[in-house]
Scaffold this active site. Structure first.
Site, PDB file in Angstrom:
ATOM      1  N   LEU A   1       0.831  -1.216   0.000  1.00 36.48           N
ATOM      2  CA  LEU A   1       0.000   0.000   0.000  1.00 36.48           C
ATOM      3  C   LEU A   1       0.853   1.250   0.000  1.00 36.48           C
ATOM      4  CD1 LEU A   1      -2.738  -0.959   2.610  1.00 36.48           C
ATOM      5  CD2 LEU A   1      -3.077  -0.623   0.165  1.00 36.48           C
ATOM      6  N   GLY A   2       2.028   1.131   0.607  1.00 36.68           N
ATOM      7  CA  GLY A   2       2.868   2.324   0.686  1.00 36.68           C
ATOM      8  C   GLY A   2       4.152   2.011   1.417  1.00 36.68           C
TER       9      GLY A   2
ATOM     10  N   GLY B   1       7.012   3.877   3.996  1.00 33.21           N
ATOM     11  CA  GLY B   1       7.301   5.077   4.780  1.00 33.21           C
ATOM     12  C   GLY B   1       8.638   4.947   5.463  1.00 33.21           C
ATOM     13  N   ALA B   2       8.939   5.938   6.284  1.00 34.19           N
ATOM     14  CA  ALA B   2      10.216   5.968   6.974  1.00 34.19           C
ATOM     15  C   ALA B   2      10.362   4.758   7.898  1.00 34.19           C
ATOM     16  CB  ALA B   2      10.324   7.247   7.780  1.00 34.19           C
TER      17      ALA B   2
ATOM     18  N   GLY C   1       8.792   1.691   7.563  1.00 33.80           N
ATOM     19  CA  GLY C   1       8.606   0.361   7.020  1.00 33.80           C
ATOM     20  C   GLY C   1       7.590   0.367   5.898  1.00 33.80           C
ATOM     21  N   VAL C   2       7.316  -0.842   5.411  1.00 32.28           N
ATOM     22  CA  VAL C   2       6.403  -0.983   4.273  1.00 32.28           C
ATOM     23  C   VAL C   2       5.032  -1.414   4.783  1.00 32.28           C
ATOM     24  CG1 VAL C   2       6.103  -2.116   2.041  1.00 32.28           C
ATOM     25  CG2 VAL C   2       8.400  -1.682   2.935  1.00 32.28           C
ATOM     26  N   VAL C   3       3.979  -0.929   4.121  1.00 34.32           N
ATOM     27  CA  VAL C   3       2.620  -1.237   4.531  1.00 34.32           C
ATOM     28  C   VAL C   3       1.970  -2.135   3.476  1.00 34.32           C
ATOM     29  CG1 VAL C   3       0.426  -0.278   5.291  1.00 34.32           C
ATOM     30  CG2 VAL C   3       2.513   1.056   5.545  1.00 34.32           C
TER      31      VAL C   3
ATOM     32  N   LYS D   1       1.707  -3.003   8.833  1.00 34.12           N
ATOM     33  CA  LYS D   1       2.961  -2.264   8.676  1.00 34.12           C
ATOM     34  C   LYS D   1       4.093  -3.123   9.214  1.00 34.12           C
ATOM     35  CE  LYS D   1       4.328   2.244   8.755  1.00 34.12           C
ATOM     36  NZ  LYS D   1       3.582   3.423   8.592  1.00 34.12           N
TER      37      LYS D   1
ATOM     38  N   ASP E   1       6.162  13.644  12.344  1.00 41.61           N
ATOM     39  CA  ASP E   1       6.231  13.472  10.896  1.00 41.61           C
ATOM     40  C   ASP E   1       4.876  13.709  10.243  1.00 41.61           C
ATOM     41  OD1 ASP E   1       7.408  13.025   8.466  1.00 41.61           O
ATOM     42  OD2 ASP E   1       7.459  10.838   8.638  1.00 41.61           O
TER      43      ASP E   1
END
Ligand SMILES: *[C@@H]1O[C@H](CO)[C@@H](O)[C@H](O)[C@H]1NC(C)=O
Ligand SMILES: *[C@@H]1O[C@H](CO)[C@@H](O)[C@H](O)[C@H]1NC(C)=O
Ligand SMILES: *[C@@H]1O[C@H](CO)[C@@H](O)[C@H](O)[C@H]1NC(C)=O
Ligand SMILES: *[C@@H]1O[C@H](CO)[C@@H](O)[C@H](O)[C@H]1NC(C)=O
Ligand SMILES: *[C@@H]1O[C@H](CO)[C@@H](O)[C@H](O)[C@H]1NC(C)=O
Ligand SMILES: *[C@@H]1O[C@H](CO)[C@@H](O)[C@H](O)[C@H]1NC(C)=O
Ligand SMILES: *[C@@H]1O[C@H](CO)[C@@H](O)[C@H](O)[C@H]1NC(C)=O
Ligand SMILES: *[C@@H]1O[C@H](CO)[C@@H](O)[C@H](O)[C@H]1NC(C)=O
Length: 810
Positions: free
Chosen positions: A535-536, A538-539, A541-543, A559, A653
């Site tokens: 899904l995405g 980020g700083a 980890g991966v979702v 996540k 963030d």
């Protein structure tokens, strides 16, 4: 002392009825040097007819006395003028008529308590007149001072022949028996308007008028003549005399009684009603003072003041009695703050608010309802639901921990209100509209999970805090209270910062399982079909998208955290439990976690409408109103994280990629608590900059303490992005000076060309005032100096247009 057990009002009545052996001088003529001593048997100075007396009246505290004028020919002592309501005179005090200073009241230690000021010339004599006026004269019998016109000693009663000129004021007392200054005023303003107002004690700051005669000069195109004087003539008529001689009767009612047989007085009662009374002169009559007319007609309904307290105290309800006077009462579930002050504020018998809700097991039936027909608190609302059924209204209030009362009106509107409630009243014109009052069945029912001594200190302390604060707010605005409030708030701030510095142990591992589901790695692997759909990134980890069984199948976002932290299991679970306990409608909810060796995963609810970044920076410009809702939602979520949840969280963030949108496009903040989770030994001055370029507050670069204000900065950037629908940094922009959104926006603001920011966004241009306000709020948020940035609470207030937005500094 049997008397001590009598109710105070009865005690006072008894005292007033005590025979006072008055050795009175009866020609009304007093010469300089004469004096009176305050005592139970003290004498007084009578007017020639004996209708009025000047001297000491007993106080509700029987060792004290009030220098006053009263009707001397009727059984109950009715005081019409008093000098020292705020400073009662102890027994043995003395009032003396001096040649140089007029009347002077001193206590037995010879300290001056009061004096008739503004004496010009030398006083030769004093006269108690048959009108009830005490007059000081010089040798030529020129009046140098009179009780009818003593602006430095405002009292609450007018007598026939007494005028109120422009600038004149009547001031109510605290209660029937307490002559301290109360909070109601009758004023003939300089513009000629006669008004009734409440003031915010201890200052004289006046709220909006709850009655106004309208006798001003305004009224284009036919300006009228302004009121010059309020006349109360001998026949008991009261009218405003305009400059042009025209009379404006205050009420249509006329005194049917004749002044030959009746005494008249007009008193601003302690409950804010201005009433004209009559009393038979005949001593064989058993009739006491009866009201002839009063203003305003219905004080409960008239007194809608947006600031200030209204007629009754906070959370109280005003009902009009047959005599035109108000009655105040607490709703069920609330009781008087001061049991002796029927007209004062009410406090809930339970601990209100979100803190308590959070401590209760989910799904518990926490509240009961009290429904009051035709009852309303017209201010204090914070949300309007429309159209809405009564059940939806109730449900919405029930699920909203801020909601104390919901007003359901026919016509299908539902107003949600928060504490303290003000201006409560019963009003038949509501046509069956209802107040649905939420009453907690019990205080927090969750036994605070057996804390090994001081492990669970926060929530409890917070409750006390909240209670004290609410109490203080209820007490109203004395300067002392305000100072305490400020100190309390500062202390709160301090402890907030302090707590952020030291990660707190909130719960042990077992209570984590209470709130959150603990998954095995295998379960999550299956749920995500082997971490297939990303899904995405980020700083942290991966979702991945997944589906789990929770009764039915539920979409989730899983996540997978980077392995960038080495800390032990306990801290991980502690922080996860903090996140798991943080619920708000503008936050993404954590459902569970996995903690197996190096594998650490978080399971969140899945939100269907993606990120704010996708929404804002897509091909279609989203509607202005939806953007506004989103901006306000993010602010509320942040406010909750910073101030309202039990363990404050700095997000660190905030950016559009971290804000998700649910089915209804409500903004939901994601990833809160992770900054801390992944940098356990976070110290206050930190060189490891977190956050994302373009949104990061300058504080990070300057070795300054990291406070909640870093989020405020990022919020300001995001707010500008929401307004303009463009990214904060945009290198492909055709012009270099547009590359950095914050700079460009400020230039536009300075040059008065804000429209350029919006690029033909017709909806926003139509709402220009609000757009400008939001831009100004954003500029406040992105101030370099963190101390200049507002708190998120202030930000929400500015966005909600509760407080004014000042011009931001450069
Ligand atoms: C009051 O008494 C003074 C002196 O005794 C006298 O001169 C004056 O006329 C009196 N005034 C009245 C109104 O009786
Ligand atoms: C008032 O009473 C006190 C003692 O009770 C007495 O000394 C005083 O003379 C009395 N004064 C008058 C004016 O009666
Ligand atoms: C009150 O006002 C009326 C009308 O202006 C005037 O005739 C009267 O003398 C005033 N009374 C006093 C005591 O000033
Ligand atoms: C009268 O009211 C004032 C203000 O509330 C209070 O400070 C004072 O103690 C009261 N006096 C009495 C005698 O109750
Ligand atoms: C008082 O005012 C009323 C109304 O203006 C008037 O009819 C009446 O004569 C006045 N009385 C006196 C004594 O001036
Ligand atoms: C006194 O009060 C009683 C009852 O309250 C009433 O019947 C009677 O008429 C009153 N007397 C006078 C003179 O008003
Ligand atoms: C709730 O707690 C408050 C403050 O501790 C207390 O005054 C009140 O009586 C309690 N109410 C109930 C229903 O237990
Ligand atoms: C309220 O609390 C009391 C004591 O803690 C408990 O006995 C009672 O069952 C509770 N009532 C409800 C409605 O939860």
């Amino acid at each position: 002392m049997a008397m001590a057990f009598l109710p105070p009002w009865l005690l006072v009545s008894l005292l007033i009825l005590l025979p006072i052996s008055t050795v009175a001088q009866s020609n009304g003529n007093i010469t300089a040097g004469d004096s009176l001593i305050a005592a139970a048997n003290s004498s007084s100075w009578l007017s020639p007819s004996g209708d009025f007396a000047f001297g000491f009246s007993p106080h509700s505290d029987k060792d004290f006395f009030l220098l006053s004028i009263w009707f001397a020919n009727i059984p109950d002592r009715t005081i019409v003028w008093y000098a020292n309501g705020d400073k009662p005179a102890p027994r043995g005090s003395k009032v003396e008529l001096t040649a140089d200073r007029g009347l002077v009241l001193t206590d037995p230690q010879d300290q001056q308590l009061w004096s008739s000021q503004t004496i010009i010339g030398t006083v030769a004599s004093g006269v108690m007149t048959d009108e009830g006026n005490f007059v000081l004269q010089d040798r030529e019998f020129t009046t140098v001072w009179e009780s009818f016109n003593s602006p430095t000693t405002p009292t609450d009663t007018l007598l026939p022949t007494q005028n109120l000129t422009r600038g004149g004021v009547l001031s109510s007392r605290q209660s029937e028996t307490n002559f301290s200054t109360g909070r109601f005023r009758l004023r003939l303003q300089q513009d000629g308007n006669l008004v009734l107002v409440t003031v915010n004690l201890p200052t004289d700051y006046a709220n909006e008028a709850y009655y106004a005669s309208g006798t001003t000069s305004s009224g284009d195109p036919n300006p009228s003549s302004p009121g010059r004087v309020l006349v109360f003539n001998e026949s008991g008529y009261m009218f405003i005399l305009r400059d042009n001689g025209q009379q404006v009767r205050l009420t249509q009612g006329q005194p049917v009684e004749s002044s030959a047989d009746f005494y008249f007085r007009a008193t601003l009662n302690f409950d804010g009603v201005f009433t004209l009374y009559s009393h038979p002169k005949a001593s064989n009559s058993n009739r006491s003072w009866s009201p002839l007319w009063s203003l305003p007609e219905n004080i409960c309904v008239a007194s809608l003041v947006s600031e200030g307290i209204g007629v009754c105290g906070y959370n109280s309800i005003c009902t009009l009695k047959a005599d035109g006077r108000p009655m105040c009462g607490c709703p069920r579930g609330y009781s008087l703050l001061d049991p002796d002050d029927q007209y004062g504020s009410c406090k809930p018998d339970f601990i209100p608010g979100c803190e308590e809700d959070r401590l209760s097991p989910p799904g518990e039936d926490l509240y009961t309802w009290e429904d009051l027909t035709n009852t309303d608190w017209p201010s204090s609302d914070y949300a309007l639901l429309r159209p809405c059924t009564e059940n939806q209204c109730r449900q919405s209030c029930l699920e909203d921990c801020m909601c104390a009362v919901a007003i359901f009106r026919l016509g299908n509107s539902c107003w949600k209100k928060k504490l303290p409630l003000s201006n409560g009243r019963v009003d038949s014109s509501l046509n069956g509209g209802k107040a649905l009052i939420k009453i907690r069945k019990n205080n927090s029912t969750l036994p605070v999970p057996d804390p090994p001594s001081d492990q669970y200190p926060e929530p409890k302390k917070k409750n006390q805090h909240t209670l004290i604060l609410i109490g203080l707010v209820l007490l109203g605005g004395s300067a002392f209270v305000i100072v305490i409030l400020i100190v309390a708030v500062c202390l709160g701030r301090f402890s907030f910062i302090y707590h952020n510095k030291q990660p707190k142990i909130i719960a042990n591992a077992s209570s984590v399982q209470l709130n959150l589901r603990c998954f095995t790695y295998k379960e999550l692997e299956e749920a995500t079909d082997g971490f297939k759909e990303e899904l995405g990134k980020g700083a942290f980890g991966v979702v991945y998208k997944g589906t789990i069984q929770m009764g039915s199948s539920v979409h989730v976002a899983v996540k997978k955290l980077n392995n960038s932290f080495q800390d032990g299991e306990r801290e991980f679970r502690t922080e996860v439990s903090v996140i798991g306990q943080t619920h708000h409608k503008n936050l993404v909810r954590l459902l569970g976690f996995c903690d197996e060796g190096q594998q650490r995963l978080l399971v969140y609810e899945f939100l269907s409408n993606g990120t704010l970044a996708g929404f804002l920076f897509g091909d279609l410009k989203p509607s202005w109103n939806r953007r506004i809702e989103i901006a306000i939602g993010i602010a509320r979520g942040l406010l909750y994280l910073h101030e309202e949840c039990s363990s404050p969280i700095i997000h660190c963030d905030i950016k559009p990629q971290n804000i998700l949108l649910d089915d209804y496009y409500n903004a939901r903040i994601a990833d809160f608590g992770l900054a801390k989770l992944l940098m356990m030994n976070q110290s206050h001055t930190n060189t490891a900059i977190r956050g994302t370029k373009g949104y990061v507050a300058p504080d990070w670069f300057r070795h300054m303490p990291i406070t909640a204000k870093v989020d405020v900065y990022s919020y300001g950037v995001v707010l500008l992005e929401i307004i303009c629908c463009r990214k904060s940094v945009c290198m492909e922009s055709d012009l270099e000076d547009k590359a950095i959104l914050t700079d460009w926006a400020y230039d536009c603001y300075q040059e008065g060309t804000l429209d350029a920011l919006l690029e033909y966004d017709a909806e926003a241009l139509d709402d220009r005032k609000r757009m400008e306000k939001f831009v100004k709020v954003a500029f406040w948020c992105i101030q370099e100096d963190p101390s200049l940035r507002p708190t998120m609470r202030k930000v929400t207030q500015m966005l909600d247009e509760v407080v004014e937005v000042l011009v931001p500094p450069y």
